[in-house]
Write an enzyme that holds these catalytic residues in place. Structure first.
Site, PDB file in Angstrom:
ATOM      1  CB  CYS A 229      10.621  -0.868   2.965  1.00  8.86           C
ATOM      2  SG  CYS A 229      10.976  -0.462   1.116  1.00  8.86           S
TER       3      CYS A 229
ATOM      4  CD  GLU B  88      -5.817  -5.849   1.140  1.00  8.66           C
ATOM      5  OE1 GLU B  88      -6.010  -5.727   1.945  1.00  8.66           O
ATOM      6  OE2 GLU B  88      -4.811  -5.597  -0.127  1.00  8.66           O
TER       7      GLU B  88
ATOM      8  CE  LYS C  37      -3.039  -8.644  -3.976  1.00  8.40           C
ATOM      9  NZ  LYS C  37      -3.369  -8.329  -2.745  1.00  8.40           N
TER      10      LYS C  37
ATOM     11  CG  PHE D 210      -0.336   0.347   2.318  1.00  7.70           C
ATOM     12  CD1 PHE D 210       0.343   1.614   2.777  1.00  7.70           C
ATOM     13  CD2 PHE D 210      -0.144  -0.929   3.042  1.00  7.70           C
ATOM     14  CE1 PHE D 210       0.862   1.268   4.615  1.00  7.70           C
ATOM     15  CE2 PHE D 210       0.491  -0.738   4.688  1.00  7.70           C
ATOM     16  CZ  PHE D 210       0.715   0.483   5.324  1.00  7.70           C
TER      17      PHE D 210
END
Length: 494
Positions: free
Chosen positions: A281, A176, A173, A149
């Protein structure tokens, strides 16, 4: 409210979903839309589209591939502000951070535009009498990208431009939590002339992830996320016979030596620790202050941290909200734990006073953090900066090398010898010298060591090209055509 569906074979899927997820605006805390979740049948449809497209795309000329990528690059650059607005609306980061994310993603697109040079093989003539040997690199097939995200534009761009340029087809993918950015990008790829089926998007949760990990039509998995999930993806993907690069979590240290420019170090700590609300990160989350400079450094960071304006990313704020309420509460629980364990709260982000129901948490600064505390051992992924005091360089290096994560690190010093020693001795994948966020350029490769990476290949750069291709070596002998293919007496085996 908007509804986000899948992008399969060049258009939006009209299949009715069995499950949907909610999309939030982190600055308001309100639902802004829903996203359809993929089931096994949806993933199968996407893989079939990618498989069919691969049969043609793999044979497309290098010229055609670069033309598409050049056109895509221009479209992304033209729509940079729109993409940034989508990122801010669903992730929450301020617009300047979002625009920077798009720019870094574009660098990989530009790198991939040079694919004719990057895919060149080698050639050796006359390895034996009348025998030549040469090497070529060929695409894998349909490949999957599972992205997080925190960088809904940049992280997918670490992978898909190179994968596509190498002749592969792609299924992304995305998270969401912020799915709209990649859908906009899918439309731009189509506008750039990419054939249908070469780039596909499926949304969802663990069901979609597991379907991609086990599907026999998927040849490789590229993942970025937490270490626990990265390990899961690596173990299950490789067990299914796939090539996997799974980039995990981080606890990035910044060592500040006594001779460092403390003004520079304090500015770096603020930008690297609180940029994008610490949800990256490469964020610096642990500062190792080598005495006797800790008191001075902490005071300088404190002054700067108190000036950071937290607010809606579309305003003139310095730092936006966290991505979800659940994540905000989790980060706040680490602050509670650090205080309970005895660390000193110098700046308390729990006290940020914001109107509305947004997922707010201000910058937090800890002093006197010990290596056994959870706020030091674990990745927090939020605007929490911890200072650990040590007496020597050796003690500081030992802390970095003993930590389970090895993603990025930095050292601040004016001593070239100390910096050179550090870059050689530190057990971390990316090192900054007076640079707090050592993110390499697209023509180098991105990735960490230890529990920050599962797999043998880093992202983008030459390692990315090798990940998305397989090497093949050809040994050839041709008879002299002027003699009708008759052997002229050359030895058959030499």
């Amino acid at each position: 409210m908007k509804t986000v569906s899948h992008w399969i074979n060049g258009s939006l899927s009209t299949d009715k979903p069995s499950q949907v997820g909610e999309i939030f605006n982190p600055a308001t805390g309100k639902i802004s839309g829903t996203v359809n979740f993929a089931d096994l049948a949806t993933v199968n449809t996407a893989v079939q589209a990618a498989t069919t497209a691969f049969d043609t795309w793999r044979h497309s000329s290098l010229t055609k591939r670069t033309q598409v990528l050049f056109a895509f690059r221009e479209l992304v650059n033209k729509n940079k502000e729109k993409i940034a607005e989508l990122i801010t609306a669903e992730h929450g980061k301020v617009l300047s951070d979002a625009q920077g994310e798009v720019t870094r993603g574009l660098e990989v697109v530009e790198f991939a535009c040079g694919i004719p040079h990057l895919l060149k093989g080698g050639f050796s003539e006359e390895v034996s009498t009348g025998v030549d040997v040469y090497s070529i690199r060929q695409p894998l097939g349909p490949v999957a990208i599972i992205s997080p995200f925190n960088f809904p534009a940049m992280v997918p761009m670490w992978f898909f431009p190179i994968a596509i340029a190498c002749g592969n087809t792609v299924i992304v993918k995305p998270s969401e939590k912020d799915p709209s950015t990649i859908m906009f990008i899918a439309n731009l790829l189509k506008e750039a002339g990419l054939p249908d089926g070469v780039f596909n998007v499926v949304h969802g949760d663990k069901v979609a992830v597991d379907a991609l990990l086990t599907h026999p039509g998927i040849k490789s998995i590229s993942f970025v996320g937490s270490t626990s999930i990265a390990k899961y993806v690596y173990e299950n993907g490789t067990k299914a016979g796939k090539r996997v690069q799974a980039l995990g979590g981080a606890k990035n240290h910044m060592i500040v030596l006594p001779d460092a420019d403390l003004e520079l170090a304090a500015d770096a700590a603020i930008n690297a620790g609180f940029g994008s609300a610490g949800e990256r990160c490469m964020a610096i989350s642990a500062i190792i202050a080598v005495e006797p400079i800790a008191d001075q450094l902490i005071e300088k960071i404190k002054v700067r941290a108190l000036k950071i304006k937290t607010g809606d990313g579309t305003t003139n704020a310095d730092m936006g909200p966290l991505v979800t309420k659940v994540h905000r509460d989790k980060v706040a629980s680490y602050i509670d734990a650090g205080e309970k364990d005895g660390a000193k709260v110098v700046v308390d982000g729990r006290n940020v006073d914001m109107a509305g129901e947004g997922f707010w948490l201000g910058p937090t600064l800890f002093d006197h953090v010990k290596p056994e505390m959870s706020i030091y051992l674990e990745e927090i992924f939020g605007p929490v900066l911890s200072v650990i005091r040590v007496k020597t360089y050796d003690e500081a290096l030992k802390l970095v090398n003993n930590h389970q994560y090895g993603n990025g690190t930095a050292i601040f010093t004016n001593d070239g010898g100390a910096a050179r020693r550090f870059q050689n001795e530190v057990e971390v994948g990316m090192v900054g010298i007076n640079v707090p966020i050592p993110v390499p350029m697209a023509y180098f490769s991105f990735g960490g060591w230890k529990n920050s990476l599962f797999g043998d290949s880093h992202a983008h750069g030459t390692e990315g090209v090798h990940f998305f291709t397989r090497g093949k070596v050809v040994t050839s002998r041709w008879l002299d055509p002027s003699h009708g293919g008759i052997n002229l007496g050359f030895p058959q085996n030499t």
